[in-house]
Design a protein around this motif. Structure first.
Motif, PDB file in Angstrom:
ATOM      1  N   GLU A 193       0.731  -1.161  -0.112  1.00  0.00           N
ATOM      2  CA  GLU A 193      -0.029   0.047  -0.022  1.00  0.00           C
ATOM      3  C   GLU A 193       0.766   1.184   0.068  1.00  0.00           C
ATOM      4  O   GLU A 193       0.429   2.408  -0.483  1.00  0.00           O
ATOM      5  N   SER A 197       0.676   4.084  -2.937  1.00  0.00           N
ATOM      6  CA  SER A 197       0.399   5.469  -2.634  1.00  0.00           C
ATOM      7  C   SER A 197       1.451   6.594  -3.073  1.00  0.00           C
ATOM      8  O   SER A 197       1.232   7.434  -3.356  1.00  0.00           O
ATOM      9  N   GLU A 200       1.462   7.273  -6.545  1.00  0.00           N
ATOM     10  CA  GLU A 200       0.670   8.389  -6.990  1.00  0.00           C
ATOM     11  C   GLU A 200       1.076   9.607  -6.582  1.00  0.00           C
ATOM     12  O   GLU A 200       0.733  10.731  -7.458  1.00  0.00           O
TER      13      GLU A 200
END
Length: 206
Positions: A193, A197, A200
């Protein structure tokens, strides 16, 4: 773990716990209190101190051996590690029993040979917390920055998890195989994760 693990040593360590070479800046100027006699009768020792069972797996180990092991693999010293653990175990509803920890330090931790003042205990705990925070920020930045591939991060997480598990085992924590696998799976999921993240975030900045 390895031949460098902090098992019982030959007794060649010298110097006080707080000021040994290798403790670095966190050990400088620590207030070591030697007024309390660690050989006092057992009847004067608090019951929870007499029953304390952590660190028994390295009973007889010398401070320098434990400290070298930690400094090769972590940012913390043996003093900071031991006292941070004691501060968790001797926490009450009103706070940490720092006087009890300091006065009984040689009884509680086999490789500690001096008693400490409450101020010295608090200093060691604060140093531990500061180093953990800095290490966490350093690692998280490395994980989010794109410097490492997913495979490299997985390998890194495996290595650091092994060290962490070993320290827990030294403290007397029994880790079942199923629990270890579950913890590793959850850590891997969190890291995936984090990677997604961070991609992004970097794409938004670009």
């Amino acid at each position: 773990m390895s031949d460098d693990a902090p098992t019982a040593d030959d007794g060649t360590g010298t110097g006080t716990d707080a000021t040994r070479e290798g403790d670095g800046e966190a050990g400088a100027g620590v207030d070591v209190d030697v007024d309390v006699d660690p050989t006092a009768p057992e009847s004067s020792v608090p019951g929870d101190v007499r029953k304390y069972e952590r660190f028994k797996k390295i009973d007889g180990a010398q401070y320098d051996r434990v400290n070298d092991f930690l400094r090769d693999r972590t940012y913390v010293t043996a003093r900071e590690w031991a006292i941070a653990r004691l501060c968790v175990d001797f926490r009450t509803e009103t706070g940490v029993e720092m006087t009890k920890i300091g006065e009984n330090l040689p009884r509680l931790v086999p490789f500690m040979t001096d008693t400490y003042s409450p101020q010295a205990v608090n200093q060691a705990r604060a140093a531990f917390e500061e180093k953990v925070q800095k290490a966490g920020a350093t690692f998280l930045y490395g994980a989010m920055s794109g410097f490492f591939t997913a495979e490299e991060l997985d390998e890194m997480m495996y290595e650091v998890t092994e060290v962490a598990k070993f320290l827990l085992e030294v403290e007397g924590v029994d880790l079942a195989a199923a629990e270890e696998l579950d913890a590793e799976d959850r850590i891997s999921e969190v890291m995936r994760e984090v990677r997604e993240s961070s991609k992004e975030v970097r794409n938004d900045v670009d």
